[in-house]
Design an enzyme around this catalytic site. Structure first.
Site: not given
Ligand code: URA
Length: 459
Positions: A99, A178, A185, A200
């Site tokens: 990721h 999320d 957010r 997240s």
């Molecule tokens: N990437 C994500 O998946 N979540 C975040 O909050 C910021 C970057």
């Protein structure tokens, strides 16, 4: 406080009120998992007791007062529990996932996925779309004619088992809380909190099911977190959450001050990756991809949960560089693209297969000197304005537009030498992008040392 104390385990959840939990957070209290679950579930549920305004206030209170590690881990569990978990059982081991926290010209997944598959690991990746100045892997892959990312779970599993890697869109059933929180957010200036980002990111990784994870935590102008120290803090939080959930996690803190690759824009980035895989690894994008893949494969092959040592990682790095140079990763990329419905000829002839923008504009250097900076965020924004990105979720994008950079930090340039080539749909857009690009590239007299690509490895 008028309601029951949210920190009291015995407090009846039915008596909780969002206003009390917001006040508790505002005053610096640490909330337990029960309270966090009540808040999040009450926000996500249709007609739940927590409004947008209350969740926004809670997030801002948390951002200002800080969330503890225990709160971040609890929040992660609550987010995961809001949806499905991918079943990676039955896939050839080791099953791994990566990721990135988001960058510009960062198409490492298109290199890492086939590379780890070539080394015998299985990478199952649920990816996102670009938003704001950062690109998204799904948008890049979908630039390949015919390629689908809306894979059903069985299809994803089957492709991963056959090819060694599969990259699909995150299903709406995966960590839906999320998605809801992130959207809020995004419009309430509460994205850049390390605990919220960690929860997240890790909720998606834990729901993705892979036991071995490598995170690419970006630091710099083009990243959510501007400094290596802040990124290292985020990396540590993610790793602790993953370890507590029984996953093997390494987090690399990597530089995102200038775009990582030479291409920025969806089809252009796919083309760059195809060309990179056709020769031995070279350049910054290949170096970061090789590093991420080496950590993934080395950790995946390690029988116990210990982090592999530097010698083991170096041995895997040599092996992967050889597999890359011998075309094994290129072969896997061809197989991945074909399995997901795309035209595999793109790997050998990217220019013949990928969509083209009709207008090309060279951007000449205004003076001679050394390139001292290429502002990744500003480049990402100008490419998004060309049509490659979106300002709001769901907007259509143009896969063909973007730019190719001919310089990086440290390059010597002569006056008039092209700094970049803009690929645009119309003349006016090309002119605007060329002018904006000039403002992104700082040219000075003094030579400049390139910053390290990997600031730290946190495991
Ligand atoms: N990437 C994500 O998946 N979540 C975040 O909050 C910021 C970057």
């Amino acid at each position: 406080m008028t309601g029951p104390d949210p920190r009291d385990d015995a407090a009846p959840t039915a008596g909780w009120r969002a206003v009390d939990l917001i006040a508790a957070k505002r005053d610096g209290a640490e909330l337990d998992e029960g309270a966090l679950a009540w808040l999040i579930d009450g926000y996500v549920a249709a007609d739940g007791p927590v409004s947008d305004a209350q969740m926004a206030a809670f997030l801002m209170a948390g951002l200002c007062r800080g969330f503890s590690d225990a709160e971040a881990a609890a929040l992660t569990r609550v987010l995961v529990a809001s949806g499905d978990v991918v079943d990676t059982g039955g896939l050839p081991a080791p099953v791994v996932d990566k990721h990135s926290t988001g960058g510009v010209g960062d198409s490492t997944t298109l290199l890492v996925a086939p590379l780890v598959a070539a080394a015998g690991a299985t990478l199952v990746k649920l990816s996102g779309r670009g938003l704001g100045h950062t690109g998204g892997t799904l948008d890049k892959l979908e630039a390949v004619p015919g390629l689908r990312t809306d894979l059903e779970p069985d299809e994803l599993h089957g492709i991963a088992a056959r090819v060694g890697c599969a990259v699909a869109a995150q299903s709406p059933r995966l960590v839906p809380a999320d998605a809801a929180l992130y959207a809020l957010r995004d419009v309430t200036a509460t994205v850049p909190d390390p605990a919220l980002i960690a929860a997240s990111v890790m909720s998606k990784k834990l729901a993705g099911g892979a036991p071995t994870l490598v995170l690419d935590v970006k630091a710099g102008r083009g990243a959510f977190l501007p400094t290596p120290d802040a990124a290292r803090d985020l990396a540590g939080r993610c790793a602790r959450i993953g370890h507590a959930a029984g996953r093997q996690v390494a987090a690399l803190v990597t530089a995102m001050d200038q775009p990582l690759g030479t291409a920025v824009g969806n089809a252009l980035e796919v083309g760059e990756c195809a060309r990179l895989l056709a020769a031995p690894p070279r350049g910054r994008l290949a170096a970061v991809a090789l590093e991420l893949a080496s950590h993934l494969v080395a950790a995946g092959r390690q029988a116990d949960a210990e982090r592999p040592d530097a010698v083991a990682i170096a041995a895997v790095r040599d092996e992967l560089a050889r597999r890359w140079a011998e075309g094994e990763a290129s072969e896997r990329l061809r197989a991945l693209i074909a399995a997901q419905g795309g035209d595999p000829a793109v790997v050998d002839d990217p220019d013949g297969v990928l969509p083209h923008a009709p207008v090309r504009r060279a951007v000449p250097a205004p003076r001679a000197g050394t390139v001292r900076a290429v502002d990744a965020r500003a480049v990402g924004e100008l490419v998004a304005r060309l049509g490659a990105g979106r300002a709001a979720k769901g907007e259509a994008i143009d896969p063909a537009v973007g730019l190719r950079l001919h310089v990086e930090v440290g390059s010597a340039v002569a006056a008039g030498e092209p700094l970049a080539q803009v690929h645009a749909r119309e003349d006016a857009a090309a002119d605007a992008a060329a002018a904006a690009l000039l403002a992104c590239v700082e040219i000075g007299e003094e030579p400049v040392e390139a910053a390290p690509l990997v600031h730290a490895v946190v495991g």
